[in-house]
Design a protein around this motif. Structure first.
Motif, PDB file in Angstrom:
ATOM      1  N   TYR A   4      -3.405  -9.141  -4.908  1.00 56.96           N
ATOM      2  CA  TYR A   4      -4.067  -9.674  -3.578  1.00 56.96           C
ATOM      3  C   TYR A   4      -4.948 -10.757  -4.000  1.00 56.96           C
ATOM      4  O   TYR A   4      -5.089 -11.857  -3.269  1.00 56.96           O
ATOM      5  CB  TYR A   4      -4.908  -8.599  -3.224  1.00 56.96           C
ATOM      6  CG  TYR A   4      -3.900  -7.394  -2.692  1.00 56.96           C
ATOM      7  CD1 TYR A   4      -2.789  -7.588  -2.369  1.00 56.96           C
ATOM      8  CD2 TYR A   4      -4.687  -5.989  -2.540  1.00 56.96           C
ATOM      9  CE1 TYR A   4      -2.115  -6.497  -1.808  1.00 56.96           C
ATOM     10  CE2 TYR A   4      -4.081  -4.984  -2.021  1.00 56.96           C
ATOM     11  CZ  TYR A   4      -2.698  -5.149  -1.648  1.00 56.96           C
ATOM     12  OH  TYR A   4      -1.827  -3.972  -1.140  1.00 56.96           O
ATOM     13  N   ARG A   5      -5.786 -10.622  -5.361  1.00 62.87           N
ATOM     14  CA  ARG A   5      -6.777 -11.773  -5.555  1.00 62.87           C
ATOM     15  C   ARG A   5      -6.146 -13.094  -6.111  1.00 62.87           C
ATOM     16  O   ARG A   5      -6.645 -14.102  -5.666  1.00 62.87           O
ATOM     17  CB  ARG A   5      -7.575 -11.247  -6.621  1.00 62.87           C
ATOM     18  CG  ARG A   5      -9.005 -10.299  -6.206  1.00 62.87           C
ATOM     19  CD  ARG A   5     -10.069  -9.980  -7.194  1.00 62.87           C
ATOM     20  NE  ARG A   5      -9.279  -9.724  -8.674  1.00 62.87           N
ATOM     21  CZ  ARG A   5      -9.068  -8.538  -9.120  1.00 62.87           C
ATOM     22  NH1 ARG A   5      -8.964  -7.518  -8.045  1.00 62.87           N
ATOM     23  NH2 ARG A   5      -8.599  -8.437 -10.093  1.00 62.87           N
TER      24      ARG A   5
ATOM     25  N   ARG B 299      -1.971  -4.399  -7.808  1.00 64.56           N
ATOM     26  CA  ARG B 299      -1.645  -4.656  -6.210  1.00 64.56           C
ATOM     27  C   ARG B 299      -3.140  -5.498  -5.889  1.00 64.56           C
ATOM     28  O   ARG B 299      -3.405  -6.311  -5.446  1.00 64.56           O
ATOM     29  CB  ARG B 299      -1.473  -3.806  -5.027  1.00 64.56           C
ATOM     30  CG  ARG B 299      -2.237  -2.742  -4.990  1.00 64.56           C
ATOM     31  CD  ARG B 299      -1.468  -1.831  -3.883  1.00 64.56           C
ATOM     32  NE  ARG B 299      -2.390  -0.571  -3.681  1.00 64.56           N
ATOM     33  CZ  ARG B 299      -2.424   0.417  -4.155  1.00 64.56           C
ATOM     34  NH1 ARG B 299      -1.738   0.498  -5.397  1.00 64.56           N
ATOM     35  NH2 ARG B 299      -3.096   1.424  -3.927  1.00 64.56           N
ATOM     36  N   GLU B 300      -4.235  -4.866  -6.524  1.00 62.23           N
ATOM     37  CA  GLU B 300      -5.550  -5.693  -6.140  1.00 62.23           C
ATOM     38  C   GLU B 300      -5.549  -6.825  -6.953  1.00 62.23           C
ATOM     39  O   GLU B 300      -6.186  -7.892  -6.410  1.00 62.23           O
ATOM     40  CB  GLU B 300      -6.860  -4.401  -6.781  1.00 62.23           C
ATOM     41  CG  GLU B 300      -6.814  -3.465  -6.120  1.00 62.23           C
ATOM     42  CD  GLU B 300      -7.168  -3.632  -4.362  1.00 62.23           C
ATOM     43  OE1 GLU B 300      -7.949  -4.349  -4.371  1.00 62.23           O
ATOM     44  OE2 GLU B 300      -6.584  -2.701  -3.672  1.00 62.23           O
TER      45      GLU B 300
ATOM     46  N   GLU C 154       1.009  -1.113   0.062  1.00 59.50           N
ATOM     47  CA  GLU C 154       0.007  -0.031   0.141  1.00 59.50           C
ATOM     48  C   GLU C 154       0.835   1.251   0.020  1.00 59.50           C
ATOM     49  O   GLU C 154       0.577   2.200  -0.588  1.00 59.50           O
ATOM     50  CB  GLU C 154      -1.025  -0.027   1.288  1.00 59.50           C
ATOM     51  CG  GLU C 154      -1.851  -0.843   1.071  1.00 59.50           C
ATOM     52  CD  GLU C 154      -3.082  -0.952  -0.159  1.00 59.50           C
ATOM     53  OE1 GLU C 154      -3.336   0.264  -0.362  1.00 59.50           O
ATOM     54  OE2 GLU C 154      -3.374  -1.860  -0.686  1.00 59.50           O
TER      55      GLU C 154
END
Length: 117
Positions: A109-110, A105-106, A98
């Motif tokens: 993350y998934r 990054r989303e 972050e």
């Protein structure tokens, strides 16, 4: 080895999720081994086919903060494989992602952390 290579030896074979022992036999056919440790797909697996195929799972990249690994004990021509996992605090990783505004990054993350961030 990281993963099976294509016949050219230049690229990895396509990732097989939930591969069967027969599929692993074919994928690792060029390897003359009784025991093959591999990774690349991050999924824990331990199957017996022509050889024993062990993927300890990832040291991260999971829906849970677990570092997975194996220990092999070899005595003469016999061996024993033990699977282990250790929980860890990945809060600093999330914070760093972050703070640095890591691109995509989303998606990361998934795809690599099961959406837990």
């Amino acid at each position: 080895m990281h993963y099976a290579l294509t016949p050219s030896g230049q690229d990895f074979q396509p990732v097989m999720r939930d591969a069967t022992a027969a599929e692993l036999d074919k994928m690792f056919e060029p390897q003359n081994a009784q025991l093959v440790f591999y990774g690349h797909n991050h999924l824990q697996s331990d199957l017996k086919g022509r050889a024993r195929y062990v993927n300890p799972g990832s040291l991260g990249c999971n829906s849970k903060a677990l570092a997975r690994y194996c220990v092999i004990e070899i005595r003469g021509r016999q061996y024993q494989v033990e699977h282990h996992s250790v929980p860890y605090d990945d809060g600093a990783l999330l914070k760093a992602f972050e703070q640095r505004a890591v691109p995509e990054r989303e998606f990361i993350y998934r795809a690599f952390f099961g959406g837990r961030f």
